[in-house]
Enzyme design. Structure first.
Site, mmCIF file in Angstrom:
data_model
loop_
_atom_site.group_PDB
_atom_site.id
_atom_site.type_symbol
_atom_site.label_atom_id
_atom_site.label_comp_id
_atom_site.label_asym_id
_atom_site.label_seq_id
_atom_site.Cartn_x
_atom_site.Cartn_y
_atom_site.Cartn_z
ATOM 1 N N ASP A 58 0.884 -1.179 0.000
ATOM 2 C CA ASP A 58 0.000 0.000 0.000
ATOM 3 C C ASP A 58 0.915 1.220 0.000
ATOM 4 O O ASP A 58 0.955 1.996 0.948
ATOM 5 C CB ASP A 58 -0.877 0.028 1.258
ATOM 6 N N ASP A 453 -40.390 12.975 -26.426
ATOM 7 C CA ASP A 453 -40.393 11.697 -25.716
ATOM 8 C C ASP A 453 -39.300 10.781 -26.256
ATOM 9 O O ASP A 453 -38.735 11.017 -27.338
ATOM 10 C CB ASP A 453 -41.772 11.038 -25.918
ATOM 11 N N ASP A 523 -44.916 8.383 -15.707
ATOM 12 C CA ASP A 523 -46.236 8.105 -16.283
ATOM 13 C C ASP A 523 -47.230 7.756 -15.190
ATOM 14 O O ASP A 523 -48.426 7.606 -15.455
ATOM 15 C CB ASP A 523 -46.145 6.935 -17.279
#
Ligand code: GLA
Length: 706
Positions: A58, A453, A523
Site C-alpha cells: 500500500d 419523448d 407516467d
C-alpha cells in the site's frame, strides 16, 4: 476572489459563501485533495498534505486522495482517466504543468493543466465557482497534443473526495417505469457502490446524483456533500471506500462499452459534475440545487403554464372533434396550454405503427392541425404537441425507406421495445431529417410547446456509418447529437418551450435541463404515488421543472380513489397540468377544478420560483407536507403549504406542523383561518391541520399581515 493559489505552500483553495475546498501539490507532484467543508483558511490544511504509505503493498496512499486519478503506476482506485497509446502502452503519469484563473461575468474558473511525463496529452481540470451558492462545477478537457491517435478508455468528469466522517451514508434514488425517483440510503463499507445507466439515456433505474453525510443529517440540519452530473446518456457514479477509510465519489460518462479516439489535435470535453456542500441538511442541499437550475442551468425561463394533455383521456384515438371538445372544457378550467400527445401522425393508431412518419394523419385531422390549433388559440390557450423523433416503428414508411438508419449489428436481430427501434441520430442525414420535420412542424403551425419523448433504451449498439474500431463511441455520439439537435431547434424557435420525457422520467438530468423548460417525472399520475416520486425528484430538480397532471378519480394506474382537491394539491406542488378526460366530468367537478386552477395561479410564483421546504417531521404519522416561500403576486414574500394525510387511525391525533422559512418577527395571515400569527409561532408552535380519514389534503396560502 473565490479561487486562490498559494505558491509557497503549493495550495489551491476555492471558497464559496459557506464552504472551502482545498487541494495541493504534494512532494511527489501529486495533486492531492485536502479539505471540503465549512470555511477554513487554506494554510490550515497544509498539515494534511504529504505522501503516505502503509506497507510496500500500500505504497502510494496519497494517490487515494488524488484530485483527478490517472490510471498508471501505483493507482488502484477508480480512475478518472485511463488511456491507451498508439503503441499499446496503457500507463499514464500525469504531472502538474500549471494553472490559470479566469473571470467571466460573475463566474470564476480555475484551470489546472496536467501533462504526461513523456506522451503527448494534456488534461485540463476545470473548476468553476457558482457565485452565491456553495457549488463548484467540475469537468475535464483531454487534449491530444501529439500526432498519433490516443484512445480514452475512461475520462471522468471529476472525483469528489469526502472528509473523514464516522459513517458514510449515501443517499440516492432508484426507480422503474411508473415508479421513478424513489429515495434510498445505504452506509458505504469498503468497496464500491456504483450508480449508473447503461441504457443509452439517463434512466429511471438510477439518476446521476448522490449525497453523502455522516448518517445523522436531517432535512433541516447536518452537513451534506453532494453532486449531480449533467449527462443524458450512459453515466456512472462510483462511491468508493478504501481500507484506509477514504471515500471518493468519481463520476462521468460510463466507461462501460465506451471508448473515444482522440486524433491529433483533438480534444474531448467531459460533462459537468457539479458538487456542493450544505451545512443545513438535505433541505438546504435541494434549495441550492433548485437555485442552481434557476440561475445557472436554465436562467431566465418564464413561469410554466397550466397545461392540459389529452394522452390519458384519448390515448391514440385523437381526432379534431374529440380534441376540440376537450380543449373547450380545458379552457373553462383556466388551462393556458393545450397539448395533444401521441397518435396525431402517420398510421399511429397504436404503438405498433407510424412512429417516424411525421405527417398529420388525414383521417384524424382532415383539414390539418391548423383547425384544432385555431380553435385552441381562439379559446385563449397556447398549443403544444408530442413527438418522439429518435425512434421508429419498423411498420412505418420511414423504416421501410431507411432500414439502415437504426442502430443495429448487421448479423444480429434487432430487439424491439414498445415495437420500436432507435435511430442513429449521429448520421448527418438522420439529424437533417429530424431537424427538417421539426422545423417544418414548428414553422407551419402556431405551436409553442413540444413534449419530446423517448420510449426506448438502446440495444445492439452498432453504427453503420462509423469505423469498426470506433463503434464504442455510440453512447457519447447519441447524446452529443441530441444536444446539437435541441440546441439548434431552441435557437431557431426561441418562443417554443420544450419538455423532456422518456417513457416517464427516464431522461431528467442537468444536461437535458439546459435545453428543456420542464420534465415529465413519471407516467404514474396516481396522486398518492406521485408524492414519493415528486419528493425524490425534488431532492435534485426544481419544482418548476416538474410537470404533474391531475387525472381521474379512480387512478388508471392502481385503482386508488382520491378526491379532486387531493389530486390537485398533489399536482400543484410542481407545474400544474390536467390529464383527465374532462368530457366525463360533471359541471360540479369542472367548477371545483376551475377554482383549484385559479388558486394555483395565485401561488404559482411561490411554487415555481420560491424556496422549497419538505416538512418531513410528521412522516411517521402518514403526513407528507411541502412548503414554498417566495415573492408572491403581492410583491412581498409569501408562503404556501400543501399537506397530505395518507390515512388515520381512530383517535390518532395529528400533532401540529412546524413551518419553515418565515420571518420570525413578521405577522402572517393564513387564508381560511381566523387570526394572525407571528412567523416565530408558526415555526415553533406550528399550525393545526384539520385533516381526517384517508387521502385528505389541504393548501394554506400564508401572507404577511398588510
Ligand atoms: C410515454 C410518455 C407518455 C405518453 C406516451 C405516448 O409513455 O411518458 O406520457 O406521451 O409515451 O405514447
Amino acid at each position: 476572489m473565490h479561487i486562490q493559489f498559494d505558491s509557497n505552500l503549493r495550495l489551491f483553495s476555492i471558497s464559496t459563501e459557506n464552504s472551502s475546498y482545498v487541494f495541493g501539490l504534494n512532494d511527489r507532484g501529486i495533486l492531492q485533495h485536502l479539505y471540503w467543508g465549512a470555511p477554513v483558511l487554506a494554510a490550515d490544511c497544509v498539515s494534511l498534505m504529504g505522501s503516505r504509505s502503509h506497507s510496500s503493498f500500500d505504497a502510494a496512499l496519497d494517490r487515494e486522495a488524488e484530485e483527478y486519478a490517472f490510471w498508471g503506476g501505483l493507482s488502484y482506485m477508480e480512475p478518472a482517466l485511463k488511456v491507451r497509446w498508439h503503441d499499446g502502452v496503457r500507463d499514464l503519469r500525469l504531472i502538474y504543468d500549471g494553472y490559470r484563473i479566469e473571470e467571466a461575468g460573475n463566474k470564476e474558473t480555475l484551470t489546472i493543466t496536467l501533462k504526461d511525463e513523456t506522451y503527448p496529452i494534456e488534461a485540463r481540470l476545470i473548476y468553476t465557482v457558482v457565485p452565491g451558492l456553495d457549488l463548484i462545477e467540475r469537468s475535464a478537457v483531454i487534449v491530444n497534443t501529439g500526432s498519433e491517435d490516443i484512445v480514452l478508455e475512461s475520462s471522468q468528469s471529476a472525483a469528489w473526495t469526502m472528509p473523514t466522517l464516522e459513517n458514510y451514508r449515501l443517499t440516492h434514488v432508484t426507480g422503474k417505469w411508473a415508479g421513478e425517483f424513489q429515495l434510498r440510503e445505504t452506509v458505504l463499507s469498503e468497496g464500491k457502490k456504483v450508480l449508473e445507466s447503461r441504457r443509452g439515456f439517463t434512466d429511471a433505474h438510477a439518476n446521476p446524483w448522490f449525497a453523502i453525510d455522516n448518517g445523522r443529517a436531517t432535512e433541516e440540519a447536518g452537513e451534506v456533500w453532494f453532486g449531480a452530473l449533467a449527462w443524458s446518456g450512459n453515466w456512472k457514479i462510483v462511491a468508493e471506500k478504501t481500507a484506509f477509510d477514504l471515500v471518493r465519489v468519481t463520476g462521468g460518462i460510463n466507461d462501460f462499452d465506451s471508448e473515444w479516439t482522440l486524433a491529433s489535435g483533438e480534444s474531448f470535453e467531459t460533462p459537468v459534475f457539479v458538487g456542493g456542500y450544505a451545512a443545513g441538511g438535505f433541505g438546504s442541499m435541494s434549495r441550492m440545487l433548485h437555485q442552481y437550475q434557476y440561475e445557472v442551468v436554465a436562467p431566465g425561463r418564464d413561469l410554466r403554464k397550466v397545461l392540459y394533455n389529452s394522452w390519458e383521456a384519448t390515448y391514440f384515438d385523437v381526432n379534431v372533434q374529440d380534441q376540440t371538445a376537450l380543449a373547450e372544457r380545458a379552457a373553462r378550467l383556466g388551462v393556458e396550454l393545450f397539448v395533444i400527445d401521441d397518435g396525431w401522425f402517420g398510421q399511429r393508431n397504436h404503438d405498433r405503427a407510424g412512429l417516424g412518419d411525421w405527417t398529420v394523419n388525414p383521417e384524424k385531422f382532415p383539414s390539418g392541425l391548423g383547425e384544432l390549433i385555431d380553435r385552441v388559440r381562439g379559446l385563449g390557450m397556447e398549443f403544444g404537441i408530442w413527438v418522439e423523433p429518435e425512434a421508429v416503428n419498423p411498420d412505418s414508411d420511414l423504416y421501410r425507406q431507411h432500414p439502415d438508419w437504426v442502430y443495429h449489428f448487421p448479423t444480429r436481430s434487432r430487439t424491439e421495445l414498445r415495437n420500436q427501434l432507435v435511430l442513429n441520430i449521429s448520421m448527418p442525414e438522420v439529424k437533417r431529417y429530424i431537424i427538417g420535420f421539426m422545423s417544418d412542424l414548428l414553422e407551419r403551425h402556431d405551436i409553442s410547446f413540444v413534449k419530446w419523448d423517448m420510449n426506448r433504451t438502446i440495444t445492439e449498439p452498432g453504427m453503420l456509418n462509423h469505423p469498426l474500431n470506433r463503434q464504442k463511441e455510440l453512447w457519447v455520439r447519441h447524446v452529443q447529437s441530441l444536444y446539437e439537435i435541441w440546441s439548434e431547434l431552441r435557437e431557431k424557435f426561441p418562443h417554443v418551450a420544450f419538455e423532456t420525457c422518456a417513457g416517464g422520467g427516464s431522461r431528467i438530468d442537468f444536461g437535458m435541463l439546459r435545453y428543456a423548460d420542464q420534465a415529465w417525472p413519471s407516467d404514474n399520475t396516481d396522486a398518492y404515488d406521485r408524492l414519493s416520486i415528486q419528493e425524490g425528484f425534488s431532492y435534485v430538480y426544481a419544482p418548476k421543472q416538474m410537470t404533474c397532471w391531475v387525472t381521474e378519480e379512480i387512478s388508471g394506474m392502481n385503482k386508488r380513489v382520491t378526491s379532486i382537491p387531493y389530486r390537485f394539491h398533489s399536482a400543484m406542488t410542481g407545474t400544474l397540468g390536467i390529464g383527465a378526460n374532462l368530457n366525463h366530468w360533471s359541471e360540479e367537478q369542472l367548477a371545483e377544478a376551475a377554482a383549484l386552477v385559479a388558486q394555483y395561479k395565485t401561488v404559482r410564483p411561490l411554487v415555481q420560483e420560491g424556496r422549497q421546504y419538505r416538512l418531513s417531521k410528521l412522516k411517521h404519522k402518514g403526513l407528507e407536507a411541502v412548503q414554498y416561500v417566495g415573492i408572491g403576486k403581492s410583491g412581498e414574500e409569501e408562503s404556501v403549504l400543501f399537506a397530505f394525510l395518507h390515512s388515520q387511525k381512530l383517535g390518532d391525533r395529528l400533532p401540529r406542523l412546524l413551518l419553515q422559512g418565515l420571518d420570525p418577527d413578521e405577522r402572517y395571515i393564513i387564508e381560511g383561518i381566523e387570526g394572525t400569527y407571528s412567523g416565530r409561532a408558526l415555526m415553533r408552535v406550528g399550525v393545526e391541520l384539520p385533516l381526517r380519514g384517508d387521502f385528505d389534503s389541504l393548501m394554506y396560502h400564508i401572507r404577511k399581515q398588510p
